[in-house]
Every structure is written in structure tokens, then in C-alpha cells.
Design a protein around this motif. Structure first.
Motif, mmCIF file in Angstrom:
data_model
loop_
_atom_site.group_PDB
_atom_site.id
_atom_site.type_symbol
_atom_site.label_atom_id
_atom_site.label_comp_id
_atom_site.label_asym_id
_atom_site.label_seq_id
_atom_site.Cartn_x
_atom_site.Cartn_y
_atom_site.Cartn_z
ATOM 1 N N HIS A 116 0.835 -1.206 0.000
ATOM 2 C CA HIS A 116 0.000 0.000 0.000
ATOM 3 C C HIS A 116 0.873 1.260 0.000
ATOM 4 O O HIS A 116 0.583 2.224 -0.714
ATOM 5 N N PHE A 176 2.193 1.813 -3.511
ATOM 6 C CA PHE A 176 1.142 2.327 -4.394
ATOM 7 C C PHE A 176 0.885 3.812 -4.140
ATOM 8 O O PHE A 176 0.587 4.577 -5.054
ATOM 9 N N GLN A 177 0.997 4.227 -2.870
ATOM 10 C CA GLN A 177 0.765 5.631 -2.527
ATOM 11 C C GLN A 177 1.887 6.527 -3.046
ATOM 12 O O GLN A 177 1.651 7.660 -3.458
ATOM 13 N N ASN A 198 1.533 -0.272 -10.620
ATOM 14 C CA ASN A 198 0.123 -0.678 -10.614
ATOM 15 C C ASN A 198 -0.093 -2.150 -10.290
ATOM 16 O O ASN A 198 -1.240 -2.598 -10.196
ATOM 17 N N GLY A 230 -1.033 -7.515 -5.241
ATOM 18 C CA GLY A 230 -1.673 -6.216 -5.130
ATOM 19 C C GLY A 230 -1.827 -5.573 -6.488
ATOM 20 O O GLY A 230 -0.921 -5.685 -7.333
ATOM 21 N N LYS A 231 -2.954 -4.929 -6.727
ATOM 22 C CA LYS A 231 -3.210 -4.285 -8.016
ATOM 23 C C LYS A 231 -3.846 -2.927 -7.762
ATOM 24 O O LYS A 231 -4.706 -2.797 -6.887
ATOM 25 N N LYS A 232 -3.430 -1.926 -8.516
ATOM 26 C CA LYS A 232 -3.979 -0.578 -8.369
ATOM 27 C C LYS A 232 -4.433 -0.057 -9.723
ATOM 28 O O LYS A 232 -3.740 -0.214 -10.727
ATOM 29 N N ARG A 286 -8.350 2.942 -7.033
ATOM 30 C CA ARG A 286 -8.825 1.681 -6.466
ATOM 31 C C ARG A 286 -7.648 0.751 -6.209
ATOM 32 O O ARG A 286 -6.713 0.688 -7.002
ATOM 33 N N GLU A 287 -7.726 0.024 -5.102
ATOM 34 C CA GLU A 287 -6.691 -0.955 -4.767
ATOM 35 C C GLU A 287 -7.347 -2.306 -4.483
ATOM 36 O O GLU A 287 -8.437 -2.374 -3.918
ATOM 37 N N TYR A 322 -6.236 -6.380 -3.269
ATOM 38 C CA TYR A 322 -5.220 -7.306 -2.770
ATOM 39 C C TYR A 322 -5.828 -8.696 -2.623
ATOM 40 O O TYR A 322 -6.953 -8.843 -2.128
#
Length: 425
Positions: free
Chosen positions: A361, A364-365, A371, A385-387, A391-392, A394
Motif C-alpha cells: 500500500h 502504491f501511494q 500498478n 496487489g493491483k492498483k 482503487r486498490e 489485494y
């Protein structure tokens, strides 16, 4: 092999100071500290902590308009947030450590993720402003001497549930669970809210929940976010009492006064009336002038009770669809509306998976280009994990014999089945 004992992070100290209004001279500089936990901490130690934070903020202001958010030493980490002009809250967290059988300590500050700690302190500060109006409001209303006493009463209570060891990705996201309903049901709930607000002019805002799910809210996102966190706290009145008026009401010896709440950007004061019936919980933000009026409560109950009796069984059917067991553990979060959905058992997550989720996380931030991430855990499982936009998503895989390609294929398959409208490659 020598066994070692793991000691999780813990709240070491917490303090509030204002160097712009108090302690302006060397003779009275200790007065800038308005709250310090533990209360018996020697004054010299208090001033050393405050001095360090002041030095950091003063030094950083030369290079940046943004104040520093943290400072780490071998033993502790300082989490620093500015709340109002001149007002600072600081949470000092003892780093985790392992202690060997012969007593040797190894400090593990690198295991401590900062973002969940920032979210934890931010949550405490939002609760303080929502229910107490903030520092300046209390100072203007009560004066300095009473303010100092009040801060100890208020913050000692707020910090009862402050456990840095439990700060994780759920703390960082701090999302809201929504209950999806069909259009007709939603319109019926909106009609119910309109009936209440049009019948009683002193109801300024309304919120409607079923069980732990939010369905309708008239509050802005920040205030709703804070109210939802309050609702989900096991120590809130909602979890302690049954049906009827949880706060407010009339003719009840055990009546609980509706607490003051401060709503909107101008933090205008209202009172929070809570009414529950058959898993339906209504929150009415009302004017202070009506908060102690017995007739208001009896009329309100007569108006809304039949409506809730009709809605409750319908919403119960919708909520059953939310509890269908899934074949995999996942966490989904939409930052645009704070919607969160999860099948992960938060309280039983192994520590290595907690760290992986926190790290993902955080990455991603920080990155606009990152992504997707796939990481194998110490226990042999996988975390994916996918962004996409804000939207996130896991997923936890417990397939210890799987390789990277197999996990990636499984992730694509699940995304296309469950989240085909959310993630667009």
C-alpha cells in the motif's frame, strides 16, 4: 538455536503542545506543553521531546511549507501532526524489538510501517474535532486553565484504544462498508429520510445504516468517515445498548444525552441522536434547541418506527448476500468514496503478511506508475496487489507450490470474474 521473544510496537508517549500561544519566554517555556502522557513523566523529559519536535519543524520550514511528519531513532518513532494554527499532536511509538534468551535486544524499527501510524493519529485527531470542536474552540469557550484539565480528560479517554501494534493496512485505508441495494429500496430509504427531515425542522442531517453497512448519508465525506469510525468502535454506545434511542429519548431513567458534534467546514455544533430498530440504525444530527425536548423524541419514534419495521426485513435479505463465503481472501478499497470490502480475517493475519500488505500500500501511494505487485511471503504463500486509478485490490494465495506465472494467471482469472468492471488494463 537460541530462541528470541518478539516485542511488538507500543505507545511510549503522547503529547500536545502550542509554542505560539503558550510558553513564550524562557521563564515559562514549560507552559507550551498542554498534555503529556504518561502524566508522571519528568518535566525535563517532556521538554526534551517537545524541543526535538520544535527543532524539526523550525528547521524544515526553511526548505518546505509542509511540516515534518515523523522522526525515527533506534528506540522510538515520533509521529507528528499539526492540527490547527500552532497546535501539534505527537505520538511517540516504541519500535518493535526481539530479545534473545541471554537478554540481547535487537531493535526492529525497519519493521514498523509509518503510514498506518499516521492514519492512527489522524483518526484520533478527527474524533477530537468531531466531538469536541478542536483546540481553539475549547480555549475560547473555557479559558486556558480549564482547557488543560479538559485535555487530560478527553485525550486519556481517546488514547485508551490507541494500540500501534494493531495499526495495519485496514488502519491506513480506514474504509466504509456499504450495503448495495436495488433502486426501489434505495428510493424507499431516501423517502424515509425526507419524511423525517421534512416533519422535524430541527433535523439538519441524517444517516441510515443497516448492521455495520452504510446505505444513505447526508454528511460530507470527512464527517461521515469520522462518524463511521465511531460507530465501528466496540466501546461506542451503539455496541452496548439494544433497540430504541441509543442517545436521546424520553421517559427513560437510563437515558443517554445526545453528544455534541461539530459538523461541516465551519464546525458548527449540533447534537447526535441515535435510534435503532431491528438492525436499522438512524443517526439524526439535530439543533441544540431540540436535543432535550421530550416531545420531539416521542413524535420522532412514532413517525419512523413503522417505516423501519417495513424496511428491516428487506435490508436483512440484502445483507445475506454480503455474507456469502468466498473461495479466496481479498481486500478491495475505492479511495474516491472510501468503499471497502474484505474477506480477510484481520485479527488472524500472520505478521509477515501484515508487513507485506503495509509495504504494498505504501508503494502504491508513493508511485504513480506502480500498478501491480506480486510478493512471496515467508510462509510460502503469495500476496498480489493491483492498483487502478484510485482503487486498490489485494488477494492472498495460500498455494505454496505455485510459481510466479501460475499466481499471475490466477490473479487475472479472478480479476476478470469478480472485478472486470473495475480494473481496465
Amino acid at each position: 538455536k537460541k530462541m528470541s521473544t518478539y516485542h511488538p510496537p507500543a505507545l511510549a508517549r503522547f503529547f500536545i503542545f502550542n509554542p505560539e500561544k503558550f510558553g513564550l519566554t524562557e521563564e515559562n517555556d514549560t507552559e507550551k506543553v498542554l498534555y503529556f502522557k504518561p502524566q508522571g513523566t519528568p518535566l525535563g523529559k517532556q521538554m526534551a521531546d517537545v524541543g526535538l519536535c520544535e527543532a524539526l519543524t523550525n528547521f524544515s520550514s526553511t526548505f518546505s511549507k509542509d511540516p515534518p511528519s515523523s522522526c525515527e531513532t533506534q528506540l522510538v518513532r515520533y509521529i507528528i501532526q499539526k492540527q490547527e494554527a500552532g497546535w501539534w499532536t505527537v505520538m511517540v511509538v516504541q519500535n518493535p524489538k526481539s530479545v534473545s534468551k541471554d537478554g540481547k535486544e535487537t531493535w526492529l524499527g525497519h519493521h514498523l510501517a509509518e503510514e498506518p501510524l499516521q492514519a492512527l493519529l489522524g483518526h484520533l485527531n478527527r474524533q477530537f474535532r468531531f466531538f469536541y470542536g478542536g483546540f481553539e474552540f475549547l480555549l475560547q469557550k473555557h479559558g486556558e486553565a480549564t482547557l488543560r484539565k479538559l485535555l487530560y480528560q478527553i485525550w486519556d479517554t481517546l488514547l485508551e484504544d490507541c494500540d500501534p501494534a494493531k495499526a495495519d493496512i485496514f488502519t491506513s485505508l480506514d474504509g466504509i462498508q456499504f450495503l448495495p441495494v436495488d433502486k426501489n429500496v434505495y428510493l424507499r430509504i431516501q423517502s424515509f429520510v425526507n419524511l423525517a427531515e421534512n416533519t422535524f425542522e430541527h433535523i439538519q442531517y441524517s444517516v441510515f445504516m443497516y448492521s455495520n453497512y452504510l446505505i444513505w448519508s447526508g454528511l460530507d465525506q470527512t464527517d461521515m468517515h469520522t462518524l463511521y469510525s465511531y460507530v465501528m468502535n466496540p466501546k461506542s454506545p451503539i455496541s452496548k445498548f439494544g433497540e430504541g434511542f441509543i442517545t436521546g429519548g424520553s421517559g427513560d431513567k437510563n437515558k443517554r444525552e445526545p453528544p455534541a458534534v461539530f459538523i461541516g467546514p465551519n464546525k458548527q455544533m449540533y447534537h447526535l441522536v441515535i435510534y435503532r430498530q431491528q438492525e436499522c440504525t438512524c443517526f439524526f444530527i439535530v439543533d441544540a434547541v431540540i436535543a432535550s425536548n421530550s416531545n420531539f423524541y416521542s413524535q420522532l419514534q412514532r413517525t419512523i418506527s413503522p417505516q423501519l419495521g417495513f424496511l428491516a426485513p428487506i435490508l436483512g435479505e440484502h445483507s445475506k448476500k454480503m455474507t456469502v463465503s468466498e473461495d479466496f481472501a481479498y481486500l478491495y478499497f475505492n479511495n474516491m468514496n472510501l468503499a471497502l470490502k474484505s474477506t480477510i480475517a484481520r485479527d488472524s493475519l500472520p505478521l509477515d503478511i501484515v508487513r507485506v500488505l503495509n509495504g504494498m500500500h505504501a508503494e502504491f501511494q508513493k508511485s504513480d506508475t506502480m500498478n501491480e505487485m506480486l510478493i512471496e511471503t515467508q510462509s510460502g504463500g503469495w500476496v498480489v496487489g493491483k492498483k487502478s486509478d484510485q482503487r486498490e485490490f489485494y488477494i492472498l494465495f495460500d498455494q505454496k507450490s505455485a510459481n510466479l506465472l501460475q499466481i499471475n494467471d490466477e490473479m487475472k482469472k479472478l480479476s476478470s470474474i469478480y472485478f472486470k468492471d473495475i480494473f481496465i488494463d
